[in-house]
Motif scaffolding. Structure first.
Motif, PDB file in Angstrom:
ATOM      1  N   VAL A   1      -4.465  24.203   3.975  1.00  0.00           N
ATOM      2  CA  VAL A   1      -4.039  25.528   3.515  1.00  0.00           C
ATOM      3  C   VAL A   1      -2.535  25.710   3.698  1.00  0.00           C
ATOM      4  O   VAL A   1      -1.846  26.232   2.812  1.00  0.00           O
ATOM      5  N   SER A   2      -2.016  25.269   4.835  1.00  0.00           N
ATOM      6  CA  SER A   2      -0.575  25.386   5.094  1.00  0.00           C
ATOM      7  C   SER A   2       0.222  24.618   4.041  1.00  0.00           C
ATOM      8  O   SER A   2       1.222  25.117   3.506  1.00  0.00           O
ATOM      9  N   SER A   3      -0.209  23.406   3.734  1.00  0.00           N
ATOM     10  CA  SER A   3       0.458  22.609   2.711  1.00  0.00           C
ATOM     11  C   SER A   3       0.328  23.258   1.343  1.00  0.00           C
ATOM     12  O   SER A   3       1.273  23.266   0.542  1.00  0.00           O
ATOM     13  N   GLY A   4      -0.861  23.819   1.083  1.00  0.00           N
ATOM     14  CA  GLY A   4      -1.088  24.473  -0.204  1.00  0.00           C
ATOM     15  C   GLY A   4      -0.163  25.652  -0.427  1.00  0.00           C
ATOM     16  O   GLY A   4       0.285  25.898  -1.558  1.00  0.00           O
ATOM     17  N   ILE A   5       0.122  26.400   0.628  1.00  0.00           N
ATOM     18  CA  ILE A   5       1.047  27.530   0.510  1.00  0.00           C
ATOM     19  C   ILE A   5       2.435  27.033   0.112  1.00  0.00           C
ATOM     20  O   ILE A   5       3.118  27.636  -0.721  1.00  0.00           O
ATOM     21  N   GLY A   6       2.854  25.909   0.699  1.00  0.00           N
ATOM     22  CA  GLY A   6       4.142  25.328   0.334  1.00  0.00           C
ATOM     23  C   GLY A   6       4.184  24.916  -1.118  1.00  0.00           C
ATOM     24  O   GLY A   6       5.177  25.169  -1.829  1.00  0.00           O
TER      25      GLY A   6
ATOM     26  N   ALA B   1       7.513  30.213   1.989  1.00  0.00           N
ATOM     27  CA  ALA B   1       6.358  29.408   2.404  1.00  0.00           C
ATOM     28  C   ALA B   1       6.177  29.471   3.911  1.00  0.00           C
ATOM     29  O   ALA B   1       5.043  29.576   4.407  1.00  0.00           O
ATOM     30  N   VAL B   2       7.274  29.432   4.653  1.00  0.00           N
ATOM     31  CA  VAL B   2       7.199  29.496   6.112  1.00  0.00           C
ATOM     32  C   VAL B   2       6.608  30.825   6.564  1.00  0.00           C
ATOM     33  O   VAL B   2       5.712  30.878   7.415  1.00  0.00           O
ATOM     34  N   VAL B   3       7.084  31.927   5.993  1.00  0.00           N
ATOM     35  CA  VAL B   3       6.627  33.253   6.394  1.00  0.00           C
ATOM     36  C   VAL B   3       5.150  33.449   6.074  1.00  0.00           C
ATOM     37  O   VAL B   3       4.358  33.900   6.928  1.00  0.00           O
ATOM     38  N   TRP B   4       4.733  33.101   4.868  1.00  0.00           N
ATOM     39  CA  TRP B   4       3.333  33.308   4.489  1.00  0.00           C
ATOM     40  C   TRP B   4       2.403  32.338   5.201  1.00  0.00           C
ATOM     41  O   TRP B   4       1.252  32.677   5.507  1.00  0.00           O
ATOM     42  N   THR B   5       2.871  31.134   5.470  1.00  0.00           N
ATOM     43  CA  THR B   5       2.067  30.198   6.251  1.00  0.00           C
ATOM     44  C   THR B   5       1.907  30.708   7.676  1.00  0.00           C
ATOM     45  O   THR B   5       0.820  30.621   8.273  1.00  0.00           O
ATOM     46  N   ASP B   6       2.981  31.253   8.238  1.00  0.00           N
ATOM     47  CA  ASP B   6       2.897  31.850   9.574  1.00  0.00           C
ATOM     48  C   ASP B   6       1.883  32.987   9.602  1.00  0.00           C
ATOM     49  O   ASP B   6       1.135  33.157  10.578  1.00  0.00           O
ATOM     50  N   ALA B   7       1.874  33.800   8.535  1.00  0.00           N
ATOM     51  CA  ALA B   7       0.933  34.919   8.465  1.00  0.00           C
ATOM     52  C   ALA B   7      -0.512  34.406   8.501  1.00  0.00           C
ATOM     53  O   ALA B   7      -1.370  34.951   9.220  1.00  0.00           O
ATOM     54  N   PHE B   8      -0.776  33.353   7.745  1.00  0.00           N
ATOM     55  CA  PHE B   8      -2.112  32.748   7.758  1.00  0.00           C
ATOM     56  C   PHE B   8      -2.442  32.179   9.136  1.00  0.00           C
ATOM     57  O   PHE B   8      -3.548  32.357   9.666  1.00  0.00           O
ATOM     58  N   GLN B   9      -1.474  31.513   9.734  1.00  0.00           N
ATOM     59  CA  GLN B   9      -1.699  30.900  11.040  1.00  0.00           C
ATOM     60  C   GLN B   9      -1.898  31.949  12.130  1.00  0.00           C
ATOM     61  O   GLN B   9      -2.623  31.723  13.103  1.00  0.00           O
ATOM     62  N   MET B  10      -1.273  33.114  11.978  1.00  0.00           N
ATOM     63  CA  MET B  10      -1.473  34.203  12.927  1.00  0.00           C
ATOM     64  C   MET B  10      -2.928  34.673  12.895  1.00  0.00           C
ATOM     65  O   MET B  10      -3.542  34.939  13.937  1.00  0.00           O
TER      66      MET B  10
END
Length: 581
Positions: free
Chosen positions: A25-30, A185-194
């Motif tokens: 998912v993290s890679s997909g956001i990128g 990508a960093v911000v939205w991936t962080d949101a998912f990871q949170m």
């Protein structure tokens, strides 16, 4: 509690699937943002998201990067051994967010800077800026390597989770989505990871409380064992955790690596308005409280669960950082996929921290060095250089994580460097913002004279016994005191000669709703903030003024984790202090 002498299980196929889902998912956001933003080939879009980010995802991103994997693993262990006084950090977080939002953010946001250290050139000189940037790069690479290696090692030794596979996967995935998608990508991936972090913690809390006999049992056992003795008002600075070390020392510690940190400031200035940036910080505070509460309660539940058989004393684990993973495997091992969810929770913090570090390092390097040497770069060239820098620093951070496994002593050294740099850096920025009289003159012999004074040797006996939370406070006080003393000896600067907008009085901080610094409305554009951001360009005859170039100013941004944010959480105790069970 029943006897816990049996050996816990190891990772199963389902656990690896859940964990792999986090990386996919993290890679997909990128990839998504790489495709979505493909026509916006500029370093401004890549490094600061076009300065159009909303407060919600930025707030989640700030919280995720602040809470690294060592927090998820280390904080419950600390509560398990020392008690729930850890919760007082919530007070420190409150002060940190307030001062960041009301003292440092207005100056950074309205001045139009991209690199935090650009402020130091505007306020002092280029040499100070370059020196601060260089120190930041070195300490960030060292610290990020430790943030990747330490939790991976703890998880490997308890769960059997592949050590090198997790390290390289973390480095590759973070570099991948940072390089492709940039700050968005960093911000939205962080949101998912949170979200993953909260779900992982809640899973442990629910199942752990059930296995420990319920919340009432947890409260009773923790109280009997002295783990609920939260408030200790002893003013002795040699005590590790007291109310004063956690509040005063904690405030300086986190403010030094949060309030003036490139990671935090970069994401704040990427917001649409100053109002959005402030809201992002205060919403982030709510996230910090939630994660802190989960960590403290997890530690108390773990203490209750092992109240009759301490796995550390029994030799089931060899280090305190292994307690939380061991506990998770004990209570969730029978449920396929749930141990993987907790590991995903832990590594969400790692991914967020590493991604923030990579993005921040790329930003300061481009803004403070590359753009200063090559001022005529096209947007396309600047964008490709920024991406290349992400790759370079991704490799550097991953390499540092590998090196940490062979250099045992450097782990503690890296964390010490990280902690000790925060206070002086906070002092440097505070001198510039709060004291308009501070000049740029330096007495090079001042430090030597202080160090060579034999009269100060007596401090050595107790200096290293001081609570680690006071390191930043001492660094801050020392920097401010030395700066003001040197300014007094060499002649104060005329406040009228300081570039407009680069200072902020205590009155403005306390009365932050004053007319002059009233919060920007969500609907306003940055251009509507008046002449604050470009004020010094209108005073080119002022001594020491360095004219800013409009286009360069909006081209970069920096997102740095907090990976940093967790110096105290990462503190490795050299003494084996065992829980009183």
């Amino acid at each position: 509690m029943e006897d816990k002498s049996h050996t816990v299980g190891t990772f199963q196929v389902g656990d690896y699937v859940v964990f792999a889902f986090l990386f996919v998912v993290s890679s997909g956001i990128g990839v998504f943002f790489a495709i979505k933003e493909r026509k916006k080939a500029s370093s401004k879009e890549f490094l600061v998201g076009g300065r159009q980010m909303s407060c919600g995802p930025v707030a989640l991103s700030l919280t995720a990067s602040f809470m690294s994997a060592v927090t998820v693993i280390g904080a419950p262990s600390d509560v398990y051994r020392y008690g729930a006084s850890y919760v007082i950090f919530g007070v420190a977080y409150t002060f940190v967010v307030f001062f960041t939002a009301e003292l440092f953010l207005p100056v950074s946001y309205r001045s139009g800077i991209t690199s935090t250290y650009e402020y130091l050139e505007l306020r002092f000189c280029k040499l100070v800026r370059f020196a601060a940037t260089f120190i930041y790069i070195i300490q960030t690479i060292l610290y990020t390597g430790v943030v990747v290696y330490a939790p991976a090692l703890a998880l490997n030794q308890v769960t059997g989770f592949d050590l090198w596979g997790s390290i390289f996967a973390t480095g590759i995935v973070c570099t991948f989505y940072c390089t492709l998608g940039g700050l968005k990508a960093v911000v939205w991936t962080d949101a998912f990871q949170m979200v993953v972090m909260v779900v992982g913690f809640l899973t442990v809390l629910i199942q752990g409380a059930s296995r420990a006999g319920g919340i009432e049992s947890v409260w009773s056992t923790a109280h009997t064992g002295g783990r609920m003795d939260v408030f200790d008002f002893d003013i002795n600075p040699l005590r590790r955790h007291t109310f004063w070390t956690l509040t005063v020392g904690g405030t300086f510690t986190w403010l030094g690596i949060y309030g003036v940190n490139q990671s935090t400031i970069q994401r704040c200035i990427s917001c649409k308005t100053e109002g959005h940036a402030r809201w992002a910080l205060y919403l982030n505070l709510l996230g910090l409280w939630i994660i802190l509460f989960c960590a403290v309660v997890s530690g108390l539940i773990m203490y209750t669960f092992y109240s009759r058989c301490d796995p550390w004393s029994a030799g089931s684990v060899s280090a305190p950082d292994q307690l939380m993973p061991y506990f998770v495997m004990e209570i969730l091992g029978a449920f396929p996929g749930l141990p993987g969810l907790f590991v995903a929770c832990a590594f969400s913090g790692t991914l967020s921290t590493v991604a923030a570090s990579i993005n921040a390092l790329a930003t300061v390097t481009y803004e403070d060095f590359v753009s200063q040497c090559f001022r005529d770069l096209s947007n396309r060239a600047a964008n490709w250089i920024s991406k290349a820098l992400c790759v370079v620093f991704g490799v550097a951070c991953t390499t540092m994580a590998v090196a940490a496994s062979y250099m045992g002593g450097i782990v503690q050294a890296a964390l010490s460097i990280h902690g000790m740099c925060g206070g002086p850096m906070l002092g440097l920025f505070s001198l510039g913002i709060l004291f308009p009289v501070t000049n740029i003159k330096v007495d090079l012999n001042f430090h030597t004279r202080v160090v060579m004074n034999n009269e100060l040797y007596w401090l050595a006996d107790s200096w290293y016994s001081m609570s680690y939370l006071y390191y930043s406070a001492v660094g801050f006080i020392g920097t401010v005191a030395a700066g003001l003393l040197i300014t007094l000896l060499t002649g104060p600067m005329d406040p009228k000669k300081v570039k407009p907008g680069l200072t902020r009085s205590v009155k403005d901080v306390i009365c932050f709703c004053s007319e002059k610094f009233i919060h920007a409305d969500f609907s306003e554009d940055k251009e509507d903030l008046g002449d604050f951001g470009m004020a010094w360009e209108k005073h080119t005859d002022t001594e020491g003024v360095i004219k800013m170039e409009e286009k360069v100013k909006s081209d970069n941004d920096n997102l740095h984790e907090n990976s940093y944010t967790n110096a105290a959480f990462d503190h490795n105790e050299t003494s084996q202090v065992q829980a009183k069970l």
